[in-house]
Design a protein around this motif. Structure first.
Motif, PDB file in Angstrom:
ATOM      1  N   UNK A  20      -5.917   4.959  -6.850  1.00 13.73           N
ATOM      2  CA  UNK A  20      -5.020   4.787  -7.994  1.00 13.73           C
ATOM      3  C   UNK A  20      -5.784   4.213  -9.182  1.00 13.73           C
ATOM      4  N   UNK A  21      -6.683   3.275  -8.916  1.00 14.81           N
ATOM      5  CA  UNK A  21      -7.461   2.682 -10.013  1.00 14.81           C
ATOM      6  C   UNK A  21      -8.375   3.730 -10.645  1.00 14.81           C
ATOM      7  N   UNK A  61      -1.040  -2.430  -9.971  1.00 17.03           N
ATOM      8  CA  UNK A  61      -0.463  -3.775  -9.961  1.00 17.03           C
ATOM      9  C   UNK A  61       0.119  -4.101  -8.582  1.00 17.03           C
ATOM     10  N   UNK A  62       0.758  -3.114  -7.966  1.00 21.13           N
ATOM     11  CA  UNK A  62       1.368  -3.318  -6.652  1.00 21.13           C
ATOM     12  C   UNK A  62       0.316  -3.509  -5.573  1.00 21.13           C
ATOM     13  N   UNK A  75       0.824  -1.208   0.000  1.00 26.52           N
ATOM     14  CA  UNK A  75       0.000   0.000   0.000  1.00 26.52           C
ATOM     15  C   UNK A  75       0.858   1.257   0.000  1.00 26.52           C
ATOM     16  N   UNK A  76       1.949   1.220   0.770  1.00 23.77           N
ATOM     17  CA  UNK A  76       2.855   2.372   0.824  1.00 23.77           C
ATOM     18  C   UNK A  76       3.507   2.598  -0.535  1.00 23.77           C
ATOM     19  N   UNK A  77       3.973   1.508  -1.146  1.00 24.18           N
ATOM     20  CA  UNK A  77       4.624   1.621  -2.458  1.00 24.18           C
ATOM     21  C   UNK A  77       3.641   2.124  -3.508  1.00 24.18           C
ATOM     22  N   UNK A  86       3.080   4.853 -14.222  1.00 29.59           N
ATOM     23  CA  UNK A  86       3.146   4.818 -12.760  1.00 29.59           C
ATOM     24  C   UNK A  86       1.810   4.394 -12.150  1.00 29.59           C
ATOM     25  N   UNK A  87       0.710   4.822 -12.732  1.00 36.30           N
ATOM     26  CA  UNK A  87      -0.597   4.413 -12.226  1.00 36.30           C
ATOM     27  C   UNK A  87      -0.824   2.916 -12.435  1.00 36.30           C
TER      28      UNK A  87
END
Length: 302
Positions: free
Chosen positions: A150-151, A142-143, A111-113, A136-137
């Motif tokens: 972000x989505x 993905x992360x 979550x932090x990343x 980056x998004x």
């Protein structure tokens, strides 16, 4: 690791904990267990790579702070989040127990990343680097697939780039919960509007046809909503909200609140990301969003 005194406590602990959890280690130079746990905490801070911030307070030198936290023995560690103590422990615990304590409260590493990737994406977008922002998004989602913010930003950007098929693929993992998450629901409504207008060969002619029907009957809400959908599909959001307001002024609950829900969806879509501001300050609101929020409130509450 930072040594904190009364002079820098507000900045290094209270304000810092608004962004990142802060673990405060109360210690003293004469304390044997403190000499054991101190290096261990520093090692864990490195291992956790930014998930929390470690600070040390000499309880002998900073008795006012020690009293404020009710410190009765050392070492004592207190975890602060959003300016408030949330938990703590006493004694020189082993590494495994310290990590268990932290993992109860800290956001997951993923979550932090992902949040860092999302912030970098918004910075890239502000600089005009659309492809960099998109990359980056995609990495952020993905992360951490659970990062709905972000989505939202990813799907919105893909739609703005007219990459509707890619947007649907990115949206698919959350479609089942979209109705219960407002911003995701807003994206879904935008995609639905775009799909509905995809077969319209001449949008201008269709808009003229709908406008003629509205001129003939101002309470032709089906035509007004169809026009709003057409305008929304082509990212003409302000005129779309104007048509939706016309419906709401005449029938607030029309079609199971469809006009209001679509209006709110547009507000979500057009609202720009909030800029970072100093602690205690309120970020400025986009003037268009602010104006149309007021207009909606005026109509709904009248």
């Amino acid at each position: 690791m930072i040594n904190v005194t009364i002079a820098n406590f507000e900045t290094e602990v209270i304000e810092a904990s608004m962004q990142t959890p802060v673990l405060v280690d109360f210690w003293a130079p004469w304390c044997g267990p403190c000499k054991v746990i101190g290096p261990l905490l520093e090692k864990i801070e490195i291992d956790y790579a930014g998930r929390f911030k470690l600070v040390k307070i000499d309880s002998d030198q900073e008795q006012q702070l020690a009293q404020a936290f009710g410190i009765r023995s050392i070492p004592t560690c207190v975890l602060l989040m959003n300016g408030q103590p949330v938990d703590g422990f006493m004694g020189a615990l082993p590494e495994g127990q310290i990590k268990e304590f932290l993992d109860k409260h800290l956001p997951a590493a993923e979550a932090v990343e992902a949040a860092a990737e999302e912030a970098a994406a918004l910075d890239a977008l502000a600089d005009g680097d659309v492809e960099g922002a998109l990359e980056k998004l995609q990495q952020a989602v993905q992360t951490d697939p659970n990062n709905d913010d972000a989505r939202f930003d990813l799907v919105k950007l893909l739609l703005e780039l007219d990459r509707d098929d890619d947007a649907k693929v990115a949206f698919a993992p959350v479609i089942a919960k979209a109705a219960g998450v407002r911003r995701l629901d807003s994206l879904n409504r935008w995609m639905t509007a775009r799909d509905a207008q995809a077969t319209v060969n001449d949008p201008q002619a269709r808009a003229a046809e709908l406008q003629a029907a509205i001129t003939a009957n101002k309470r032709d809400f089906d035509s007004r909503f169809a026009l709003a959908q057409l305008l929304m599909a082509h990212s003409q959001f302000v005129p779309a909200m104007d048509e939706l307001l016309e419906i709401l002024m005449r029938d607030k609950a029309w079609s199971e609140d469809l006009a209001r829900k679509t209006y709110i969806a547009i507000l979500d879509i057009i609202e720009p990301p909030k800029p970072k501001v100093a602690e205690g300050q309120v970020p400025p609101e986009d003037p268009t969003v602010a104006t149309y929020r007021r207009r909606l409130s005026s109509v709904v509450l009248s």
